[in-house]
Motif scaffolding. Structure first.
Motif, PDB file in Angstrom:
ATOM      1  N   THR A  49       0.861  -1.192   0.000  1.00 32.36           N
ATOM      2  CA  THR A  49       0.000   0.000   0.000  1.00 32.36           C
ATOM      3  C   THR A  49       0.893   1.235   0.000  1.00 32.36           C
ATOM      4  O   THR A  49       1.671   1.436   0.924  1.00 32.36           O
ATOM      5  CB  THR A  49      -0.918   0.040   1.235  1.00 32.36           C
ATOM      6  N   SER A  54      -0.703  -0.619   5.340  1.00 36.88           N
ATOM      7  CA  SER A  54      -0.505  -2.038   5.631  1.00 36.88           C
ATOM      8  C   SER A  54       0.582  -2.273   6.680  1.00 36.88           C
ATOM      9  O   SER A  54       0.872  -3.411   7.019  1.00 36.88           O
ATOM     10  CB  SER A  54      -0.161  -2.797   4.350  1.00 36.88           C
ATOM     11  N   GLY A  75      -5.429  -0.551   1.639  1.00 35.94           N
ATOM     12  CA  GLY A  75      -5.095   0.732   1.031  1.00 35.94           C
ATOM     13  C   GLY A  75      -6.268   1.430   0.373  1.00 35.94           C
ATOM     14  O   GLY A  75      -6.130   2.538  -0.121  1.00 35.94           O
TER      15      GLY A  75
END
Length: 129
Positions: A49, A54, A75
């Motif tokens: 992401t 993340s 994301g």
């Protein structure tokens, strides 16, 4: 004779006390060999992401099944549908099982018209689902 025995007795007593209460171990040295957690072969963080969402996964180990469970934002936002679920046998290489979902109103007790924004979510694995 008795003056010789006293230091010997004191030394023996000291050794017995030290043997009964060993010194605390030194703190572990920081390691230099780190492994990145991967989801479907992609490292969590900027590789997974771009916004780094993340980097805040929840990982739970189930000792009965010997499986690691991971929940992480994908994301696309901070909502239930943006939480990805995955499993792993080694705690490093995770395989995705898709994003979370729900049916109906997700928060009926709060009369919410929309789902509230979530950050730093912590999930718990209960049962076999």
């Amino acid at each position: 004779m008795s003056s010789c025995r006293r230091p010997l007795a004191a030394a023996c007593l000291t050794l017995l006390v030290l043997a009964a209460f060993p010194a605390a171990a030194a703190p572990p040295a920081p390691g230099l060999a780190f492994t990145s957690v991967k989801l479907d072969g992609v490292r969590l963080g900027a590789d997974f992401t771009a916004d780094l969402h993340s980097l805040f996964p929840t990982i739970v180990y189930d000792p009965q099944t010997r499986i690691f469970h991971l929940w992480v934002f994908d994301g696309s936002g901070f909502r239930v549908e943006a939480l990805r679920y995955a499993t792993s046998s080694d705690g490093v290489d995770f395989t995705s099982h898709g994003n979370l979902s729900f049916a109906g109103t997700p928060f009926p007790g709060h009369n919410a018209a929309a789902e509230p924004t979530m950050e730093f979510v912590r999930a718990v694995h209960v049962g076999t689902d």
